[in-house]
Design a protein around this motif. Structure first.
Motif, mmCIF file in Angstrom:
data_model
loop_
_atom_site.group_PDB
_atom_site.id
_atom_site.type_symbol
_atom_site.label_atom_id
_atom_site.label_comp_id
_atom_site.label_asym_id
_atom_site.label_seq_id
_atom_site.Cartn_x
_atom_site.Cartn_y
_atom_site.Cartn_z
ATOM 1 N N MET A 339 0.944 -0.974 0.116
ATOM 2 C CA MET A 339 -0.053 0.031 -0.020
ATOM 3 C C MET A 339 0.949 1.256 -0.050
ATOM 4 O O MET A 339 1.941 0.909 0.221
ATOM 5 C CB MET A 339 -0.792 0.190 1.225
ATOM 6 C CG MET A 339 -1.732 -1.249 1.532
ATOM 7 S SD MET A 339 -2.625 -1.657 0.440
ATOM 8 C CE MET A 339 -2.283 -3.504 0.218
ATOM 9 N N GLU A 340 0.372 2.328 0.011
ATOM 10 C CA GLU A 340 0.960 3.522 -0.241
ATOM 11 C C GLU A 340 1.861 3.627 1.013
ATOM 12 O O GLU A 340 3.141 4.079 0.762
ATOM 13 C CB GLU A 340 0.148 4.735 -0.280
ATOM 14 C CG GLU A 340 0.691 6.078 -0.516
ATOM 15 C CD GLU A 340 1.573 6.038 -2.148
ATOM 16 O OE1 GLU A 340 0.821 5.457 -2.833
ATOM 17 O OE2 GLU A 340 2.427 6.487 -1.739
ATOM 18 N N ARG A 366 0.688 1.100 -7.920
ATOM 19 C CA ARG A 366 -0.388 0.900 -8.536
ATOM 20 C C ARG A 366 -1.682 0.554 -7.402
ATOM 21 O O ARG A 366 -1.183 0.253 -6.340
ATOM 22 C CB ARG A 366 -0.375 -0.030 -9.533
ATOM 23 C CG ARG A 366 0.265 0.245 -10.861
ATOM 24 C CD ARG A 366 0.089 -0.642 -11.839
ATOM 25 N NE ARG A 366 0.721 -1.856 -11.661
ATOM 26 C CZ ARG A 366 0.451 -3.002 -12.375
ATOM 27 N NH1 ARG A 366 -0.101 -2.954 -13.467
ATOM 28 N NH2 ARG A 366 1.035 -4.071 -11.837
ATOM 29 N N ALA A 367 -2.774 0.612 -7.752
ATOM 30 C CA ALA A 367 -3.821 0.238 -6.984
ATOM 31 C C ALA A 367 -3.785 -1.344 -6.352
ATOM 32 O O ALA A 367 -3.169 -1.974 -7.424
ATOM 33 C CB ALA A 367 -5.271 0.546 -7.511
#
Ligand code: AMP
Length: 430
Positions: A339-340, A366-367
């Motif tokens: 995740m971010e 990316r997501a």
């Protein structure tokens, strides 16, 4: 926009999708060679031009038409190797290997260069696997080398290979044969190509090796009535020849005598052999070799017998490709999904795991869904999911991409868990 550069004519790029096949073939070959007791030797890609001119013969196609010959900035006369044997024998002498044991079994693999007309299965840079058995004059040595040749191809999945064999005798019996051939071809001499007529004068046996299609047709038509080399062998040559044939039969190696087989280089004596795969069309030779008892002496060394072969790897792999054969997919490792907020951790964890496992990760933030999709496509066995909440709790999630099952557990147990459950590294195909 036109491209500014392309690979030089006759060369090609082997792209990542093709290389697993090559690496698999090379790894299998190394295994077979090790079992036969052959040891690797690596010699330079270029040598003195004179080395090749002397050993292959000035009149051979390789030297007279196909050599990449160049001067370096120090004005040395050099050439890219068109074959391995001359360089290997030069190294054998230069490092006095003969003083370190009577028999040496050596192999090499790598690029060789010939300036020919490129076509399918024929390139200006191509790869050969070369093997040499130096120091034994016995038919058993020839048989071992031919058996090794066949076993390499069997390890690559080839079946039903037939080895074409002939005996070229000694330089003396070959001269007698050349004279006989010249006399025999005299009535049709003027029907042959200019090149063959010239060869008939300088080196009549080379006529049998003609590349001219019309000449080839003629030779083929005349073949059954043509003088045969094996009929001109001296007593020792005949005993050797019989020994080789008996050995091949005893080992169950399918072979046929090809009276027109001469090989392209001048240094061969006694046994010569070649293997073809007719599915390759015009460029059908998979490899060949023979005995070269005079070669080491020719290079200034003591009289030392030797026998060896070269396999054309490009062609062998072309056949495998055409048969749709692909190496077993490497069992995948780990795909890290971050995740971010866990991206930096992902980088450092990936680095740690890469000491032991094959690890992929997405560098583009990316997501989550896109990363999971990429993980599924990647061939990885595990997705290692670094969710924010889990990471805060000191945990990670491992999803088995083959079954879909997943578990969350303390990060400290990650390596032990992967060791227990995941393949240690991308597994080598067997
Ligand atoms: P040779 O020693 O000339 O018989 O070469 C040994 C093997 O190398 C041949 O049987 C071919 O399989 C391969 N070979 C020779 N020349 C080429 C070429 N120009 N391109 C690709 N493979 C080649």
């Amino acid at each position: 926009m036109g491209l500014k550069h392309q690979a030089p004519r006759g060369t090609r790029d082997l792209l990542p999708d093709e290389l697993p096949r090559w690496q698999w073939a090379e790894a299998r070959a190394r295994g077979v060679l090790a079992h036969y007791g052959y040891r690797e030797i690596r010699t330079p890609v270029f040598e003195d031009y004179e080395l090749f001119a002397r050993t292959s013969g000035e009149a051979s196609d390789i030297v007279s038409k196909e050599m990449y010959r160049f001067k370096d900035l120090g004005d040395r006369d050099l050439a890219l190797r068109p074959e391995f044997t001359a360089g290997v024998m030069r190294a054998y002498l230069e490092h006095s290997l003969s003083g370190q044991g009577r028999v040496h079994r050596l192999w090499s693999m790598g690029p060789v260069f010939r300036y020919g007309r490129p076509q399918k299965g024929r390139y200006r840079q191509f790869a050969q696997l070369n093997a040499e058995l130096i120091g034994s004059p016995t038919p058993g040595a020839d048989v071992e080398v031919i058996a090794l040749f066949v076993d390499l191809f069997e390890a690559w999945g080839f079946t039903n290979l037939t080895v074409a064999v002939n005996s070229l005798g000694t330089p003396a019996t070959r001269r007698a044969y050349g004279d006989a051939l010249r006399r025999w071809l005299e009535p049709v001499r003027t029907e042959l190509s200019a090149d063959s007529q010239q060869r008939l004068v300088t080196n009549p046996m080379r006529v049998l090796d003609t590349k001219d299609p019309k000449d080839q047709e003629k030779m083929h038509a005349l073949a059954s009535a043509m003088p045969r080399m094996i009929d001109t062998l001296d007593e020792a040559g005949r005993a050797h020849w019989n020994g080789v044939l008996e050995g091949l039969t005893a080992l169950g190696i399918a072979h046929e005598v090809d009276h027109g087989l001469v090989r392209g280089l001048d240094y061969y004596t006694h046994t010569a052999f070649e293997v073809h795969d007719r599915s390759l069309g015009a460029q059908s030779a998979l490899g060949g070799g023979g005995r070269y008892d005079g070669l080491i002496e020719m290079l200034g060394g003591p009289a030392t017998p030797g026998v060896g072969f070269a396999i054309g790897l490009d062609r062998a792999l072309l056949v495998l490709e055409e048969r749709g054969w692909a190496p077993p997919a490497a069992a995948g490792g780990v795909y890290v999904v971050a995740m971010e907020a866990t991206r930096t951790l992902a980088l450092s964890l990936a680095r740690e795991l890469r000491r032991e496992f094959a690890v992929e990760l997405d560098l583009d933030a990316r997501a989550f869904g896109a990363q999971m999709k990429a993980a599924g496509k990647s061939g990885a066995h595990w997705a290692l999911i670094l969710g924010e909440d889990e990471v805060k709790r000191g945990e990670v999630t491992l999803k088995d991409l083959t079954t879909g099952g997943q578990t969350t557990f303390p990060r400290a147990q990650l390596v032990a868990t992967l060791r227990a459950g995941a393949p240690a590294t991308a597994e080598r195909p067997r």
